[in-house]
Design a protein around this motif. Structure first.
Motif, PDB file in Angstrom:
ATOM      1  N   ALA A   6      30.657  54.321  -6.696  1.00 51.22           N
ATOM      2  CA  ALA A   6      30.109  55.271  -5.892  1.00 51.22           C
ATOM      3  C   ALA A   6      30.370  56.612  -5.751  1.00 51.22           C
ATOM      4  O   ALA A   6      29.698  57.556  -5.889  1.00 51.22           O
ATOM      5  CB  ALA A   6      30.020  54.537  -4.509  1.00 51.22           C
ATOM      6  N   ALA A   7      32.078  56.879  -5.701  1.00 55.52           N
ATOM      7  CA  ALA A   7      32.486  58.161  -5.731  1.00 55.52           C
ATOM      8  C   ALA A   7      32.274  58.856  -6.890  1.00 55.52           C
ATOM      9  O   ALA A   7      32.142  59.935  -6.978  1.00 55.52           O
ATOM     10  CB  ALA A   7      34.160  58.044  -5.499  1.00 55.52           C
ATOM     11  N   VAL A   8      32.324  58.253  -8.009  1.00 55.75           N
ATOM     12  CA  VAL A   8      32.008  59.014  -9.372  1.00 55.75           C
ATOM     13  C   VAL A   8      30.604  59.525  -9.298  1.00 55.75           C
ATOM     14  O   VAL A   8      30.286  60.530  -9.989  1.00 55.75           O
ATOM     15  CB  VAL A   8      32.416  58.035 -10.450  1.00 55.75           C
ATOM     16  N   LEU A   9      29.684  58.747  -9.011  1.00 54.16           N
ATOM     17  CA  LEU A   9      28.219  58.792  -8.744  1.00 54.16           C
ATOM     18  C   LEU A   9      27.888  60.106  -8.077  1.00 54.16           C
ATOM     19  O   LEU A   9      27.159  60.922  -8.388  1.00 54.16           O
ATOM     20  CB  LEU A   9      27.332  57.557  -8.671  1.00 54.16           C
ATOM     21  N   PHE A  10      28.699  59.933  -6.983  1.00 57.66           N
ATOM     22  CA  PHE A  10      28.405  61.098  -5.820  1.00 57.66           C
ATOM     23  C   PHE A  10      28.876  62.332  -6.323  1.00 57.66           C
ATOM     24  O   PHE A  10      28.297  63.618  -6.244  1.00 57.66           O
ATOM     25  CB  PHE A  10      28.967  60.886  -4.688  1.00 57.66           C
ATOM     26  N   LEU A  14      26.783  65.780  -7.235  1.00 60.27           N
ATOM     27  CA  LEU A  14      26.889  67.182  -6.698  1.00 60.27           C
ATOM     28  C   LEU A  14      27.072  68.264  -8.063  1.00 60.27           C
ATOM     29  O   LEU A  14      26.476  69.381  -7.656  1.00 60.27           O
ATOM     30  CB  LEU A  14      28.461  67.190  -5.833  1.00 60.27           C
ATOM     31  N   VAL A  15      27.463  67.772  -8.968  1.00 55.50           N
ATOM     32  CA  VAL A  15      27.751  68.720 -10.025  1.00 55.50           C
ATOM     33  C   VAL A  15      26.304  68.989 -10.549  1.00 55.50           C
ATOM     34  O   VAL A  15      25.855  70.130 -10.762  1.00 55.50           O
ATOM     35  CB  VAL A  15      28.388  68.213 -11.209  1.00 55.50           C
ATOM     36  N   THR A  27      18.457  62.581 -12.165  1.00 52.67           N
ATOM     37  CA  THR A  27      18.454  63.871 -11.560  1.00 52.67           C
ATOM     38  C   THR A  27      19.573  63.488 -10.336  1.00 52.67           C
ATOM     39  O   THR A  27      20.115  62.282 -10.057  1.00 52.67           O
ATOM     40  CB  THR A  27      17.135  63.999 -10.581  1.00 52.67           C
ATOM     41  N   ALA A  28      19.965  64.530  -9.486  1.00 57.76           N
ATOM     42  CA  ALA A  28      20.912  64.277  -8.395  1.00 57.76           C
ATOM     43  C   ALA A  28      20.632  63.198  -7.434  1.00 57.76           C
ATOM     44  O   ALA A  28      21.259  62.303  -7.014  1.00 57.76           O
ATOM     45  CB  ALA A  28      21.135  65.543  -7.649  1.00 57.76           C
ATOM     46  N   THR A  29      19.094  62.959  -6.987  1.00 60.24           N
ATOM     47  CA  THR A  29      18.765  62.189  -6.282  1.00 60.24           C
ATOM     48  C   THR A  29      18.966  60.745  -6.788  1.00 60.24           C
ATOM     49  O   THR A  29      19.181  59.944  -5.967  1.00 60.24           O
ATOM     50  CB  THR A  29      17.174  62.364  -6.028  1.00 60.24           C
ATOM     51  N   VAL A  30      18.477  60.502  -8.034  1.00 63.08           N
ATOM     52  CA  VAL A  30      18.683  59.111  -8.493  1.00 63.08           C
ATOM     53  C   VAL A  30      20.334  58.720  -8.424  1.00 63.08           C
ATOM     54  O   VAL A  30      20.560  57.572  -8.258  1.00 63.08           O
ATOM     55  CB  VAL A  30      18.318  59.197 -10.049  1.00 63.08           C
ATOM     56  N   LEU A  31      21.109  59.892  -8.582  1.00 65.39           N
ATOM     57  CA  LEU A  31      22.643  59.489  -8.651  1.00 65.39           C
ATOM     58  C   LEU A  31      23.209  59.278  -7.199  1.00 65.39           C
ATOM     59  O   LEU A  31      23.784  58.186  -7.245  1.00 65.39           O
ATOM     60  CB  LEU A  31      23.551  60.555  -9.358  1.00 65.39           C
TER      61      LEU A  31
END
Length: 56
Positions: A6-10, A14-15, A27-31
């Motif tokens: 989860a931390a890697v996905l967040f 962010l990037v 997209t960022a929302t999917v991640l």
């Protein structure tokens, strides 16, 4: 383990958000949604070792 995923996905979300980058439907929302799913599974106990929870 799922909390680390989860931390890697967040971090990736962010990037993506800061750079305005997207890979098709990724997209960022999917991640962020995938990260929240991983956190929910972690909190539910999925992936936990049942033998560690039992103390002899």
């Amino acid at each position: 383990m799922l909390a680390i995923v989860a931390a890697v996905l967040f971090l990736a979300a962010l990037v993506f958000e800061l750079s305005g980058f997207a890979l098709g439907v990724l997209t960022a929302t999917v991640l962020v949604t995938a990260g929240l799913l991983c956190l929910a599974l972690q909190m539910a106990g999925v992936g936990s070792d049942a033998r560690r929870l039992v103390r002899h």
